[in-house]
Design a protein around this motif. Structure first.
Motif, PDB file in Angstrom:
ATOM      1  N   ARG A 142       0.837  -1.194   0.000  1.00  7.82           N
ATOM      2  CA  ARG A 142       0.000   0.000   0.000  1.00  7.82           C
ATOM      3  C   ARG A 142       0.871   1.242   0.000  1.00  7.82           C
ATOM      4  O   ARG A 142       2.028   1.194   0.386  1.00  7.82           O
ATOM      5  CB  ARG A 142      -0.889   0.014   1.239  1.00  7.82           C
ATOM      6  CG  ARG A 142      -1.892  -1.094   1.252  1.00  7.82           C
ATOM      7  CD  ARG A 142      -2.667  -1.082   2.537  1.00  7.82           C
ATOM      8  NE  ARG A 142      -3.562  -2.209   2.552  1.00  7.82           N
ATOM      9  CZ  ARG A 142      -4.841  -2.123   2.828  1.00  7.82           C
ATOM     10  NH1 ARG A 142      -5.375  -0.971   3.156  1.00  7.82           N
ATOM     11  NH2 ARG A 142      -5.596  -3.194   2.811  1.00  7.82           N
ATOM     12  N   GLY A 143       0.283   2.351  -0.381  1.00  3.64           N
ATOM     13  CA  GLY A 143       0.988   3.629  -0.363  1.00  3.64           C
ATOM     14  C   GLY A 143       2.175   3.615  -1.305  1.00  3.64           C
ATOM     15  O   GLY A 143       2.158   2.988  -2.358  1.00  3.64           O
ATOM     16  N   VAL A 144       3.247   4.310  -0.899  1.00  2.91           N
ATOM     17  CA  VAL A 144       4.421   4.416  -1.765  1.00  2.91           C
ATOM     18  C   VAL A 144       5.147   3.082  -1.897  1.00  2.91           C
ATOM     19  O   VAL A 144       5.916   2.890  -2.835  1.00  2.91           O
ATOM     20  CB  VAL A 144       5.398   5.512  -1.286  1.00  2.91           C
ATOM     21  CG1 VAL A 144       4.755   6.876  -1.369  1.00  2.91           C
ATOM     22  CG2 VAL A 144       5.919   5.225   0.089  1.00  2.91           C
ATOM     23  N   LEU A 145       4.910   2.151  -0.972  1.00  2.68           N
ATOM     24  CA  LEU A 145       5.575   0.846  -1.058  1.00  2.68           C
ATOM     25  C   LEU A 145       5.069   0.004  -2.222  1.00  2.68           C
ATOM     26  O   LEU A 145       5.664  -1.022  -2.546  1.00  2.68           O
ATOM     27  CB  LEU A 145       5.413   0.074   0.254  1.00  2.68           C
ATOM     28  CG  LEU A 145       6.177   0.640   1.436  1.00  2.68           C
ATOM     29  CD1 LEU A 145       5.916  -0.185   2.679  1.00  2.68           C
ATOM     30  CD2 LEU A 145       7.665   0.708   1.142  1.00  2.68           C
ATOM     31  N   ARG A 146       3.985   0.428  -2.876  1.00  3.42           N
ATOM     32  CA  ARG A 146       3.508  -0.322  -4.037  1.00  3.42           C
ATOM     33  C   ARG A 146       4.444  -0.159  -5.246  1.00  3.42           C
ATOM     34  O   ARG A 146       4.371  -0.901  -6.194  1.00  3.42           O
ATOM     35  CB  ARG A 146       2.082   0.064  -4.381  1.00  3.42           C
ATOM     36  CG  ARG A 146       1.905   1.425  -4.988  1.00  3.42           C
ATOM     37  CD  ARG A 146       0.420   1.695  -5.315  1.00  3.42           C
ATOM     38  NE  ARG A 146       0.248   2.987  -5.901  1.00  3.42           N
ATOM     39  CZ  ARG A 146       0.036   4.107  -5.230  1.00  3.42           C
ATOM     40  NH1 ARG A 146      -0.050   4.074  -3.926  1.00  3.42           N
ATOM     41  NH2 ARG A 146      -0.103   5.256  -5.855  1.00  3.42           N
ATOM     42  N   PHE A 147       5.347   0.828  -5.168  1.00  8.14           N
ATOM     43  CA  PHE A 147       6.298   1.055  -6.249  1.00  8.14           C
ATOM     44  C   PHE A 147       7.581   0.272  -5.975  1.00  8.14           C
ATOM     45  O   PHE A 147       8.225   0.482  -4.940  1.00  8.14           O
ATOM     46  CB  PHE A 147       6.621   2.548  -6.389  1.00  8.14           C
ATOM     47  CG  PHE A 147       5.411   3.383  -6.688  1.00  8.14           C
ATOM     48  CD1 PHE A 147       4.808   3.337  -7.934  1.00  8.14           C
ATOM     49  CD2 PHE A 147       4.871   4.211  -5.715  1.00  8.14           C
ATOM     50  CE1 PHE A 147       3.685   4.099  -8.212  1.00  8.14           C
ATOM     51  CE2 PHE A 147       3.748   4.976  -5.973  1.00  8.14           C
ATOM     52  CZ  PHE A 147       3.155   4.922  -7.226  1.00  8.14           C
ATOM     53  N   PRO A 148       7.981  -0.621  -6.886  1.00  6.75           N
ATOM     54  CA  PRO A 148       9.197  -1.416  -6.661  1.00  6.75           C
ATOM     55  C   PRO A 148      10.436  -0.569  -6.417  1.00  6.75           C
ATOM     56  O   PRO A 148      11.281  -0.929  -5.600  1.00  6.75           O
ATOM     57  CB  PRO A 148       9.337  -2.238  -7.951  1.00  6.75           C
ATOM     58  CG  PRO A 148       7.981  -2.272  -8.542  1.00  6.75           C
ATOM     59  CD  PRO A 148       7.313  -0.992  -8.126  1.00  6.75           C
TER      60      PRO A 148
END
Length: 168
Positions: free
Chosen positions: A31-37
């Motif tokens: 979720r949030g910015v952690l969804r971006f690898p």
């Protein structure tokens, strides 16, 4: 349409008592910015970088009295860069196994040379500006120039050396 992995691993299993037990799916949903690898990789890269920077500074301080600033910097950087490449390969980019291991480390040597030019150049400039610089001045200089070298390292690792694992 279900993926082959979903068909092979059902979400429920029978426990020993015969009741159904729900398991978490095999894939993670961030979720949030952690969804971006890239964000997840940058966080793991930062952790590896902190460990390697502290190791490099300790090696520099240990070797500096015997080798001088440039050779101590080169030795500390080479030792920790090999460690850095191995840790980033496994932890940051999630590459396991020995496939392309030699090629990854050989490519990592190019990154080491770039880092040596940046940090060694900064030490050269420091001693040109202040010939009586202390070891503390040298450590600050290599640390600050190391931040630039680290940014270059991340970009090269992500887009060149480990591009096969950019989305992990």
């Amino acid at each position: 349409m279900e993926s082959p992995a979903a068909a092979a691993a059902p979400l429920t299993q029978q426990s020993d008592s015969g009741t159904a037990v729900r398991r978490a799916p095999a894939t993670k949903h961030y979720r949030g910015v952690l969804r971006f690898p890239a964000v997840r990789q940058l966080l793991r890269f930062t952790g590896v970088g902190i460990v390697c920077t502290l190791t490099s500074l300790a090696l520099y301080a240990l070797l500096r009295p015997w080798l001088g600033p440039q050779l101590a910097n080169a030795a500390a950087l080479i030792i920790t860069s090999v460690m850095n490449t191995a840790l980033n390969r496994r932890l940051t980019f999630k590459i396991a196994g020995n496939g392309k291991l030699a090629r990854d480390h050989l490519s990592g040597m190019v990154v080491i040379v770039i880092a040596l030019v940046i940090t060694g150049g900064s030490l050269g400039v420091l001693h040109w500006i202040n010939p009586d610089a202390t070891m503390s001045d040298e450590l600050w200089t290599t640390t600050l120039s190391g931040f630039l070298a680290t940014a270059v390292r991340f970009v090269l690792l992500r887009h060149w050396i480990f591009r096969r694992a950019r989305h992990r």
